[in-house]
Design a protein around this motif. Structure first.
Motif, mmCIF file in Angstrom:
data_model
loop_
_atom_site.group_PDB
_atom_site.id
_atom_site.type_symbol
_atom_site.label_atom_id
_atom_site.label_comp_id
_atom_site.label_asym_id
_atom_site.label_seq_id
_atom_site.Cartn_x
_atom_site.Cartn_y
_atom_site.Cartn_z
ATOM 1 N N GLN A 64 0.698 -1.518 -0.027
ATOM 2 C CA GLN A 64 -0.528 0.005 0.120
ATOM 3 C C GLN A 64 0.875 1.369 -0.047
ATOM 4 O O GLN A 64 0.611 2.180 -0.824
ATOM 5 C CB GLN A 64 -1.121 -0.319 1.038
ATOM 6 C CG GLN A 64 -2.491 -1.255 0.973
ATOM 7 C CD GLN A 64 -3.165 -1.086 2.519
ATOM 8 O OE1 GLN A 64 -2.802 -0.670 2.929
ATOM 9 N NE2 GLN A 64 -3.335 -1.918 2.540
ATOM 10 N N LEU A 65 1.940 1.235 0.140
ATOM 11 C CA LEU A 65 2.785 2.097 0.303
ATOM 12 C C LEU A 65 3.194 3.027 -1.271
ATOM 13 O O LEU A 65 3.485 1.922 -1.587
ATOM 14 C CB LEU A 65 4.504 2.287 0.570
ATOM 15 C CG LEU A 65 4.494 1.644 2.358
ATOM 16 C CD1 LEU A 65 5.993 1.291 2.857
ATOM 17 C CD2 LEU A 65 3.637 2.797 3.238
ATOM 18 N N SER A 66 3.119 3.820 -1.410
ATOM 19 C CA SER A 66 3.134 4.384 -2.464
ATOM 20 C C SER A 66 3.990 4.235 -3.511
ATOM 21 O O SER A 66 5.278 4.505 -2.703
ATOM 22 C CB SER A 66 2.863 6.177 -2.560
ATOM 23 O OG SER A 66 3.580 7.227 -4.093
ATOM 24 N N SER A 67 4.107 4.145 -4.672
ATOM 25 C CA SER A 67 5.901 3.667 -5.462
ATOM 26 C C SER A 67 5.628 5.245 -6.136
ATOM 27 O O SER A 67 7.211 4.651 -7.149
ATOM 28 C CB SER A 67 5.126 2.561 -6.540
ATOM 29 O OG SER A 67 4.973 1.430 -5.766
ATOM 30 N N SER A 68 5.095 6.147 -5.959
ATOM 31 C CA SER A 68 5.597 7.396 -6.286
ATOM 32 C C SER A 68 6.644 8.312 -5.177
ATOM 33 O O SER A 68 7.255 9.192 -5.357
ATOM 34 C CB SER A 68 5.371 8.107 -7.025
ATOM 35 O OG SER A 68 4.129 7.737 -6.115
ATOM 36 N N GLN A 69 7.142 7.764 -4.065
ATOM 37 C CA GLN A 69 8.067 8.236 -3.283
ATOM 38 C C GLN A 69 8.704 7.184 -2.936
ATOM 39 O O GLN A 69 9.277 6.128 -3.250
ATOM 40 C CB GLN A 69 7.409 8.537 -2.062
ATOM 41 C CG GLN A 69 6.061 9.525 -2.580
ATOM 42 C CD GLN A 69 4.858 9.782 -1.273
ATOM 43 O OE1 GLN A 69 4.461 8.762 -0.865
ATOM 44 N NE2 GLN A 69 4.890 10.744 -0.988
ATOM 45 N N HIS A 71 9.896 5.277 0.554
ATOM 46 C CA HIS A 71 10.407 5.358 1.704
ATOM 47 C C HIS A 71 11.376 5.030 2.819
ATOM 48 O O HIS A 71 11.950 3.684 2.412
ATOM 49 C CB HIS A 71 8.609 4.180 2.201
ATOM 50 C CG HIS A 71 7.605 5.098 0.971
ATOM 51 N ND1 HIS A 71 6.529 5.851 1.917
ATOM 52 C CD2 HIS A 71 7.170 4.413 -0.110
ATOM 53 C CE1 HIS A 71 5.866 6.166 0.557
ATOM 54 N NE2 HIS A 71 5.848 5.190 -0.446
ATOM 55 N N LYS A 83 11.755 1.414 -0.207
ATOM 56 C CA LYS A 83 10.481 1.612 -1.001
ATOM 57 C C LYS A 83 11.170 2.579 -1.909
ATOM 58 O O LYS A 83 10.809 3.320 -1.247
ATOM 59 C CB LYS A 83 9.145 1.252 -0.919
ATOM 60 C CG LYS A 83 8.088 0.856 -1.789
ATOM 61 C CD LYS A 83 7.234 0.237 -1.509
ATOM 62 C CE LYS A 83 6.069 0.174 -2.372
ATOM 63 N NZ LYS A 83 4.860 -0.450 -2.700
ATOM 64 N N TYR A 85 10.497 3.990 -4.391
ATOM 65 C CA TYR A 85 10.218 4.672 -5.885
ATOM 66 C C TYR A 85 9.952 3.062 -6.477
ATOM 67 O O TYR A 85 9.736 2.374 -7.760
ATOM 68 C CB TYR A 85 10.386 4.833 -7.517
ATOM 69 C CG TYR A 85 10.971 6.102 -6.663
ATOM 70 C CD1 TYR A 85 10.004 7.380 -6.848
ATOM 71 C CD2 TYR A 85 12.576 6.228 -6.543
ATOM 72 C CE1 TYR A 85 10.369 8.833 -6.301
ATOM 73 C CE2 TYR A 85 12.580 7.808 -5.671
ATOM 74 C CZ TYR A 85 11.677 8.917 -5.750
ATOM 75 O OH TYR A 85 12.040 10.292 -5.325
ATOM 76 N N GLY A 86 8.743 1.960 -5.688
ATOM 77 C CA GLY A 86 8.122 0.662 -6.036
ATOM 78 C C GLY A 86 9.208 -0.410 -5.788
ATOM 79 O O GLY A 86 8.850 -1.699 -6.020
ATOM 80 N N THR A 321 8.324 8.803 5.534
ATOM 81 C CA THR A 321 8.297 9.056 3.643
ATOM 82 C C THR A 321 8.919 10.009 4.070
ATOM 83 O O THR A 321 8.398 11.205 3.832
ATOM 84 C CB THR A 321 6.986 9.236 3.810
ATOM 85 O OG1 THR A 321 6.226 7.601 3.820
ATOM 86 C CG2 THR A 321 6.646 9.778 1.565
ATOM 87 N N THR A 324 7.711 14.218 3.014
ATOM 88 C CA THR A 324 6.363 14.175 4.118
ATOM 89 C C THR A 324 6.773 14.637 5.461
ATOM 90 O O THR A 324 8.670 14.492 5.785
ATOM 91 C CB THR A 324 5.682 13.323 3.789
ATOM 92 O OG1 THR A 324 6.177 12.154 4.698
ATOM 93 C CG2 THR A 324 5.769 12.837 2.252
#
Length: 338
Positions: A64-69, A71, A83, A85-86, A321, A324
């Motif tokens: 569920q963690l964004s693939s555009s950031q 983490h 993570k 970028y995916g 993240t 943010t």
């Protein structure tokens, strides 16, 4: 043939300032003196008396963690799951119960990892800083071999991985300052001031260092283990600034000042590499020194406040993240021995 950036003489690697030579008779007696301290010296608060909080990770939570950031998740000690970028990356993954060559002896974990190694998704990259047992876990490498695309390691550690069942085409080995291009940036292996070895007779036969990650709009510095040295400024000048620094802050002592940093030095290293936000690592999981287990976090928290440095102290398993607002707490305060 290119000239190596690391110093390799007499079949051993050396630090830039030669403060940590290969093991010698003098270092043998020094180690003997340290061992006597462990036997004689009264140590207080080296193990937590209450359960350390851990936020459980699941495959679905990671998905569920964004693939555009980008983490970052602290798994324990210096082990981190990113993570990017995916893609899923691991830094110095240690999942064993002990940071030791023996399953029944040596520093034992204070807390479980937030996720079992079997539950991890497919891993794109594993990055290793050096070969000490609290950073290079043989059983973890064997378990990850079938689900990892690339292992990025210092010179010499590639040979260990081949012995442990990792295929040669999966392994990339690095000298200091070498870079690997990735789709949206690059990874670079940079110097540190430390040493290596996993047993008798193999001291300093593999390289040690730190990692620079430039991916998309974000940049991360991972110190590995290091004493404080001028190389941090060199790294900052070449690759800084960094959105996040993952700096060794723990397992320090007056008997090994050249290879591990006091918290004041850890904060200075963050400033030297031109870091924006600092996350202290190398603490809270294993008893590797004489200080109370929570002292590194206490000291760096106070120092960061005094010098107005942005500090993140997440619980194990908490997702950070980049780019943010991340809120962390002094979670160890309520666990300190009275």
């Amino acid at each position: 043939m290119k000239t190596p950036a690391s110093i390799y003489k007499n079949k051993k690697f050396h630090n830039l300032n030669s403060q940590q030579p290969a093991k010698s008779k003098s270092s043998f007696f020094k180690n003997l003196a340290i061992l006597s301290r462990y036997i004689i010296e009264k140590r207080v608060g080296v193990n937590p008396q209450q359960a350390i909080p851990v936020e459980a990770l699941t495959p679905s939570k990671l998905e569920q963690l964004s693939s555009s950031q980008l983490h970052v998740i602290k798994l324990g000690h210096s082990s981190l799951l990113l993570k990017v970028y995916g893609e899923y990356w691991l830094l110095d993954p240690v999942f064993s119960k002990r940071a030791s060559p023996f399953p029944f002896l040596g520093p034992k974990r204070f807390h479980p990892a937030p996720i079992d190694i079997e539950a991890l998704p497919e891993i794109d990259k594993v990055l290793i800083s050096h070969d000490h047992y609290d950073h290079l876990d043989k059983q973890a490498i064997r378990a990850l071999a079938h689900k990892t695309k690339q292992f990025l390691v210092p010179m010499g550690i590639d040979l260990r991985l081949y012995e442990w069942g990792v295929e040669e085409e999966q392994v990339y080995y690095f000298d200091w300052w070498e870079e690997l291009a990735i789709d949206n940036g690059f990874i670079a292996y940079t110097p540190a001031q430390h040493f290596s070895g996993r047993g008798l007779g193999d001291g300093n036969k593999t390289l040690w260092g730190s990692w620079v990650i430039k991916a998309g709009e974000h940049s991360v510095f991972f110190s590995g283990d290091s004493g404080y040295f001028s190389g941090f400024k060199d790294i900052g000048a070449k690759y800084g600034p960094f959105d996040l620094t993952l700096i060794e802050t723990g397992a320090y002592d007056k008997d090994w000042p050249d290879v591990h940093m006091q918290p004041e030095e850890s904060l200075q290293a963050h400033l030297d590499v031109n870091g924006k936000v600092m996350m202290p690592v190398h603490n809270g999981t294993f008893d590797l020194a004489f200080h109370p287990w929570y002292e590194p976090l206490d000291r760096i928290h106070r120092l960061a406040q005094e010098q107005q440095v942005d500090l993140l102290t997440p619980k194990f398993g908490q997702v950070i993240t980049l780019g943010t607002d991340n809120l962390t707490s002094a979670w160890w305060e309520s666990l300190k021995q009275k």
